[in-house]
Write a protein that holds these residues in place. Structure first.
Motif, short mmCIF file in Angstrom:
data_model
loop_
_atom_site.label_atom_id
_atom_site.label_comp_id
_atom_site.label_asym_id
_atom_site.label_seq_id
_atom_site.Cartn_x
_atom_site.Cartn_y
_atom_site.Cartn_z
N MET A 1 16.83 -0.33 -9.17
CA MET A 1 15.64 0.61 -9.47
C MET A 1 14.51 -0.22 -9.53
O MET A 1 13.33 -0.14 -9.19
CB MET A 1 15.70 1.82 -10.55
N PHE A 2 14.75 -1.24 -10.52
CA PHE A 2 13.53 -2.33 -10.86
C PHE A 2 13.23 -2.89 -9.52
O PHE A 2 12.06 -3.16 -9.17
CB PHE A 2 14.35 -3.18 -11.80
N LEU A 3 14.19 -3.42 -8.64
CA LEU A 3 14.05 -4.11 -7.39
C LEU A 3 13.25 -3.31 -6.24
O LEU A 3 12.12 -3.54 -5.70
CB LEU A 3 15.09 -4.64 -6.88
N ARG A 4 13.48 -2.08 -6.37
CA ARG A 4 12.95 -0.97 -5.48
C ARG A 4 11.55 -0.77 -6.01
O ARG A 4 10.71 -0.73 -5.19
CB ARG A 4 13.69 0.55 -5.49
N ARG A 5 11.45 -0.46 -7.38
CA ARG A 5 10.02 -0.57 -7.88
C ARG A 5 9.07 -1.92 -7.49
O ARG A 5 7.83 -1.73 -7.15
CB ARG A 5 9.95 -0.28 -9.17
N ASN A 6 9.67 -2.82 -7.79
CA ASN A 6 8.81 -4.03 -7.23
C ASN A 6 8.41 -4.20 -5.86
O ASN A 6 7.43 -4.69 -5.57
CB ASN A 6 9.74 -5.30 -7.61
N ALA A 7 9.34 -3.78 -4.99
CA ALA A 7 9.23 -3.70 -3.43
C ALA A 7 8.09 -2.85 -3.21
O ALA A 7 7.00 -3.17 -2.56
CB ALA A 7 10.45 -3.35 -2.58
N LEU B 1 5.64 -1.96 -5.19
CA LEU B 1 4.19 -2.44 -5.65
C LEU B 1 3.67 -3.53 -4.82
O LEU B 1 2.78 -3.74 -4.63
CB LEU B 1 4.57 -3.02 -7.28
N LEU B 2 4.69 -4.39 -4.44
CA LEU B 2 4.42 -5.51 -3.61
C LEU B 2 3.88 -5.07 -2.29
O LEU B 2 2.88 -5.59 -1.69
CB LEU B 2 5.61 -6.36 -3.16
N GLN B 3 4.63 -3.77 -1.81
CA GLN B 3 3.95 -3.54 -0.47
C GLN B 3 2.50 -2.84 -0.78
O GLN B 3 1.63 -2.99 0.09
CB GLN B 3 4.91 -2.10 0.03
N GLN B 4 2.19 -2.13 -1.72
CA GLN B 4 0.81 -1.58 -2.31
C GLN B 4 -0.05 -2.52 -2.32
O GLN B 4 -1.11 -2.62 -1.66
CB GLN B 4 0.92 -0.67 -3.42
N GLU B 5 0.41 -3.81 -2.75
CA GLU B 5 -0.48 -5.05 -3.17
C GLU B 5 -0.81 -5.46 -1.81
O GLU B 5 -1.89 -6.02 -1.23
CB GLU B 5 0.16 -6.03 -3.94
N LEU B 6 0.06 -5.75 -0.92
CA LEU B 6 -0.30 -6.13 0.50
C LEU B 6 -1.20 -5.44 1.37
O LEU B 6 -1.72 -5.92 2.21
CB LEU B 6 1.16 -6.32 1.15
N GLU B 7 -0.96 -4.00 1.23
CA GLU B 7 -1.78 -3.31 1.92
C GLU B 7 -3.05 -3.05 1.50
O GLU B 7 -4.13 -3.31 2.22
CB GLU B 7 -1.17 -1.49 1.84
N LEU B 8 -3.17 -3.46 0.23
CA LEU B 8 -4.63 -3.44 -0.42
C LEU B 8 -5.26 -4.69 -0.15
O LEU B 8 -6.53 -4.74 0.37
CB LEU B 8 -4.50 -3.23 -1.93
#
Length: 97
Positions: free
Chosen positions: A26-32, A34-41
């Protein structure tokens, strides 16, 4: 056969391991996410502002050059610590990353 106590002694570590692995996933999934959102932004900001894209590129080039100089020093046997990262000078909370 198992008694209630022996079954509990058998299952508790097993279930604890399952819960630990689930929490890690779950931690890794949430990190992924958040990273995807950061990359999109980041992509959106760079698309809207070419000057920002150029500034980021220039800073990355400076960082790479500094790291190469540090690597060359290590290859020559120089044990002098590397100077602070370009990015960490701008954003001290990043700790160089």
């Amino acid at each position: 056969m198992f008694t209630e106590h022996s079954l509990e002694l058998f299952l508790v570590p097993f279930l604890s391991e399952i819960i630990l692995r689930h929490n890690q996933q779950m931690f890794l999934r949430r990190n992924a996410q958040l990273l995807q959102q950061e990359l999109e932004l980041e992509a959106e900001l760079i698309e809207e502002n070419p000057e920002l894209a150029q500034a980021i590129h220039d800073l990355n080039v400076q960082e790479i050059q500094a790291q190469l100089q540090g690597l060359k020093g290590v290859m020559r046997g120089d044990s002098t610590p590397k100077s602070q990262s370009i990015w960490s000078k701008l954003f001290p909370g990043l700790n160089g990353r």
